[in-house]
Structure formats: C-alpha cells, structure tokens
Design an enzyme around this catalytic site. Structure first.
Site, PDB file in Angstrom:
ATOM      1  N   ASN A 105     -33.876 -89.201  20.802  1.00  0.00           N
ATOM      2  CA  ASN A 105     -34.160 -90.602  20.504  1.00  0.00           C
ATOM      3  C   ASN A 105     -32.922 -91.292  19.934  1.00  0.00           C
ATOM      4  OD1 ASN A 105     -36.697 -89.923  21.279  1.00  0.00           O
ATOM      5  ND2 ASN A 105     -37.534 -89.739  19.215  1.00  0.00           N
ATOM      6  N   HIS A 122     -28.304 -88.093  22.399  1.00  0.00           N
ATOM      7  CA  HIS A 122     -28.159 -89.284  23.248  1.00  0.00           C
ATOM      8  C   HIS A 122     -27.576 -90.478  22.487  1.00  0.00           C
ATOM      9  CE1 HIS A 122     -31.342 -87.708  26.343  1.00  0.00           C
ATOM     10  NE2 HIS A 122     -30.174 -87.119  26.441  1.00  0.00           N
ATOM     11  N   CYS A 153      -8.260-102.754  19.435  1.00  0.00           N
ATOM     12  CA  CYS A 153      -7.528-102.828  20.705  1.00  0.00           C
ATOM     13  C   CYS A 153      -7.990-103.955  21.623  1.00  0.00           C
ATOM     14  CB  CYS A 153      -7.616-101.482  21.437  1.00  0.00           C
ATOM     15  SG  CYS A 153      -9.223-101.199  22.187  1.00  0.00           S
ATOM     16  N   GLY A 190     -43.077 -84.020  21.479  1.00  0.00           N
ATOM     17  CA  GLY A 190     -43.097 -85.363  22.069  1.00  0.00           C
ATOM     18  C   GLY A 190     -42.000 -85.619  23.081  1.00  0.00           C
ATOM     19  N   ASN A 216     -47.549 -81.882  22.067  1.00  0.00           N
ATOM     20  CA  ASN A 216     -47.511 -83.017  22.989  1.00  0.00           C
ATOM     21  C   ASN A 216     -48.952 -83.453  23.251  1.00  0.00           C
ATOM     22  OD1 ASN A 216     -47.018 -84.741  25.418  1.00  0.00           O
ATOM     23  ND2 ASN A 216     -44.999 -83.793  25.379  1.00  0.00           N
TER      24      ASN A 216
HETATM   25  P1  OAD Z   1     -40.378 -89.326  27.947  1.00  0.00           P
HETATM   26  O1  OAD Z   1     -40.829 -90.770  27.943  1.00  0.00           O
HETATM   27  O2  OAD Z   1     -39.874 -88.724  29.199  1.00  0.00           O
HETATM   28  O3  OAD Z   1     -41.570 -88.388  27.420  1.00  0.00           O
HETATM   29  C1  OAD Z   1     -42.310 -88.686  26.264  1.00  0.00           C
HETATM   30  C2  OAD Z   1     -43.238 -87.519  26.016  1.00  0.00           C
HETATM   31  O4  OAD Z   1     -43.915 -87.761  24.798  1.00  0.00           O
HETATM   32  C3  OAD Z   1     -44.289 -87.292  27.090  1.00  0.00           C
HETATM   33  O5  OAD Z   1     -44.344 -85.916  27.421  1.00  0.00           O
HETATM   34  C4  OAD Z   1     -45.588 -87.742  26.410  1.00  0.00           C
HETATM   35  O6  OAD Z   1     -46.712 -86.995  26.860  1.00  0.00           O
HETATM   36  C5  OAD Z   1     -45.289 -87.441  24.974  1.00  0.00           C
HETATM   37  N1  OAD Z   1     -46.003 -88.254  23.988  1.00  0.00           N
HETATM   38  C6  OAD Z   1     -46.329 -89.563  24.063  1.00  0.00           C
HETATM   39  N2  OAD Z   1     -46.905 -89.980  22.919  1.00  0.00           N
HETATM   40  C7  OAD Z   1     -46.945 -88.902  22.093  1.00  0.00           C
HETATM   41  C8  OAD Z   1     -47.399 -88.679  20.761  1.00  0.00           C
HETATM   42  N3  OAD Z   1     -47.954 -89.655  20.038  1.00  0.00           N
HETATM   43  N4  OAD Z   1     -47.262 -87.433  20.237  1.00  0.00           N
HETATM   44  C9  OAD Z   1     -46.715 -86.422  20.963  1.00  0.00           C
HETATM   45  N5  OAD Z   1     -46.274 -86.571  22.219  1.00  0.00           N
HETATM   46  C10 OAD Z   1     -46.376 -87.785  22.780  1.00  0.00           C
HETATM   47  O7  OAD Z   1     -39.322 -89.254  26.755  1.00  0.00           O
HETATM   48  P2  OAD Z   1     -38.239 -88.167  26.444  1.00  0.00           P
HETATM   49  O8  OAD Z   1     -38.731 -86.802  26.763  1.00  0.00           O
HETATM   50  O9  OAD Z   1     -37.746 -88.457  25.078  1.00  0.00           O
HETATM   51  O10 OAD Z   1     -32.455 -90.471  28.055  1.00  0.00           O
HETATM   52  O11 OAD Z   1     -37.105 -88.589  27.486  1.00  0.00           O
HETATM   53  C11 OAD Z   1     -35.880 -87.930  27.453  1.00  0.00           C
HETATM   54  C12 OAD Z   1     -34.765 -88.855  27.865  1.00  0.00           C
HETATM   55  O12 OAD Z   1     -35.026 -89.428  29.151  1.00  0.00           O
HETATM   56  C13 OAD Z   1     -34.564 -90.059  26.969  1.00  0.00           C
HETATM   57  O13 OAD Z   1     -33.830 -89.759  25.822  1.00  0.00           O
HETATM   58  C14 OAD Z   1     -33.788 -90.979  27.892  1.00  0.00           C
HETATM   59  C15 OAD Z   1     -34.599 -90.806  29.164  1.00  0.00           C
HETATM   60  O14 OAD Z   1     -33.978 -91.050  30.322  1.00  0.00           O
HETATM   61  C16 OAD Z   1     -31.400 -91.305  27.964  1.00  0.00           C
HETATM   62  O15 OAD Z   1     -31.520 -92.480  27.703  1.00  0.00           O
HETATM   63  C17 OAD Z   1     -30.064 -90.668  28.200  1.00  0.00           C
END
Ligand code: OAD
Length: 253
Positions: A105, A122, A153, A190, A216
């Site tokens: 995050n 990230h 710069c 999450g 999750n």
């Molecule tokens: P995602 O949006 O891909 O996944 C979020 C996850 O959180 C899912 O598996 C949901 O089921 C889960 N979730 C949602 N609400 C929840 C809650 N209240 N408690 C527990 N779990 C919950 O997000 P990330 O896995 O963080 O990269 O995505 C990874 C990266 O992909 C991000 O950092 C971003 C994106 O492209 C960059 O910006 C480089």
C-alpha cells in the site's frame, strides 16, 4: 458478523515465533475507506484507466495529468485513519522479537498507526521524488506547480511510487526477500497476492520452513498453499488474533 475461526495451532505458532513477516495489500485499508487502485475512479477520471496513468510513459506524455490524478488520489486518503487491522499489527510488532511488515500500500496508514519496521515495496504517495536524480521530497501538496520542479536540478517531481513497468526499489525488495526467507511465520493479509513479489514472498517463506497464514475476505491464488486460511476482514480478524494470542484487547483502547 460471521464467527471468526482462528485455529489454536496458529495462535501457538504466533505466540512462540521469533521471527514474523507480514505482507499487506489494499484489503487492510478497505475499512479505512481507502478505495483500491482499480475501484478509485470517479466520474472525473472515468475515461482514464489507472494502468494508463500509473506509468513512466504517461508521465512523459502528460506530466500534469498524471500529477493531478495523484493529487486527487492523495486527497481521497487525506481523511482516512488507520483501522483496528493496522493497529493490531502495531501490537504484534511489540510482542514478536523480530517483526517485519511488508506493504504494497502507498497510503502510509501503517506508519500513521505506529508500525515501525515497515517496508514499502510500492513506495508512498505522500512523498515525491525528482524524476531525474531520485531525490525524495515530502509533502507534495505544498507545491503549486503541477508537477512541481525539483529545487536542485529543475526536472519534474513525480510521486514516489512504483509505476507499471518499473522495478521495485532494490533495498526494499532485498529486505522483504530476507525477512520472508528467515521468518518462522508469514502472514498474508488483504492482498490478492497476484502481483510480484507479493505472489512469491509467502512461497519463499514456506520453502524455507515457515508456516503461512492468510487473512482475506475471499480465497486467493495463495489459499491452496497456505497452512492456515482465515476468512474475514482484516479489521475484525486481526484484533481477535491479538486478543487470543497475547490477551491484548483492542476494543478496550
Ligand atoms: P487487490 O485490489 O489486488 O486485492 C485486494 C485484496 O484484499 C483482495 O484479495 C480482497 O479479497 C481483499 N480484501 C478486500 N477487503 C478486505 C478486508 N476488509 N479484509 C481483508 N481482505 C480484504 O490489492 P493488492 O493485492 O494490494 O500495485 O494489489 C497489489 C498491487 O496491485 C497494488 O499495490 C498495485 C496493484 O496494481 C502498484 O500500484 C504497483
């Protein structure tokens, strides 16, 4: 609220672990009202796809557009506060001898909650950096130009986040690799665990003998590999985990 089932073997592992590595994703900030990356488009930005704005090419083509998009995203996060999930990880850090929190995050909520050993793989949207020399600057909202110019710069400042097609900061990557390799217990919280290195870190921990627990609201690609899967929201499961493991009652704070 559905009953949260936490296996007693996991409680035992957490209580006795010397080294714990935690990986968090957008799910832990969901209950703080922070929209996930792909949810976050409003009418204003609806005609743009995040994947087309969060790239070095987009910034080169239209730096002002990309800067303003991040400004809008920063404003969405400004009023957000850490939730019980973030705060439980602060307690966990005080209880575990060697604790590392790896986050995907960019919202800074773990640090706002009080977590100390945080690896931001990230980056962080509350910082900017010189697009030429990489010098870091805080508080991008204080600048009037869009994007502002580097005081050293004269190149554009850009958000200090990892864009699509860019490599991760090598030090953060190395540190997260090492903490996964050396931990006794790895918690994936999450995250959809699709993007690298999030996808590999828990597996690396497991290959090196660690147990892997996943929290999750739904199953992910990691779930079949995890030693424990706890279905539920981070802001509900984590306080319960901390309460049962160390008798620290977050609701009493
Ligand atoms: P995602 O949006 O891909 O996944 C979020 C996850 O959180 C899912 O598996 C949901 O089921 C889960 N979730 C949602 N609400 C929840 C809650 N209240 N408690 C527990 N779990 C919950 O997000 P990330 O896995 O963080 O990269 O995505 C990874 C990266 O992909 C991000 O950092 C971003 C994106 O492209 C960059 O910006 C480089």
């Amino acid at each position: 609220m559905d009953e949260i089932v936490i296996p007693s073997a996991l409680i035992q592992s957490l209580r006795t672990a010397s080294r714990v590595a935690v990986l968090t994703g957008a799910g832990i900030s969901a209950e703080s009202g922070v929209p996930t990356f792909r949810d976050a488009q409003s009418v204003l930005w609806a005609r743009y796809r995040p994947e087309e704005l969060a790239t070095p090419g987009a910034f080169k083509r239209d730096p002002r557009l990309v800067w303003e998009w991040y400004e809008w995203r920063r404003n969405l996060v400004t009023d957000a506060k850490p939730n019980l999930g973030h705060r439980s990880l602060v307690i966990m850090e005080t209880q575990v001898p060697d604790f590392t929190l790896i986050t995907q995050n960019v919202d800074g909520l773990h640090q706002m909650a009080g977590s100390k050993n945080v690896i931001e793989i990230h980056g962080n949207m509350h910082r900017s950096k010189c697009s030429n020399e990489g010098t870091i600057f805080d508080q991008p909202e204080l600048y009037e130009d869009k994007p502002p110019l580097c005081p050293d710069c004269g190149a554009y400042l850009r958000p200090d986040v990892v864009w699509f097609g860019e490599s991760l900061p090598p030090e953060a990557l190395q540190a997260s690799w090492e903490s996964a390799q050396n931990c006794d217990l790895f918690l994936s919280i999450g995250t959809s665990a699709l993007v690298e290195p999030a996808a590999t870190l828990p597996l690396l921990a497991q290959e090196n003998g660690a147990e892997v627990a996943e929290i999750n609201i739904q199953e992910t690609r990691l779930t079949p590999h995890a030693s424990y899967f706890i279905v539920g929201s981070a802001a509900q499961v984590l306080p319960e985990l901390v309460k049962i493991t160390w008798q620290v009652d977050m609701s009493a704070e």
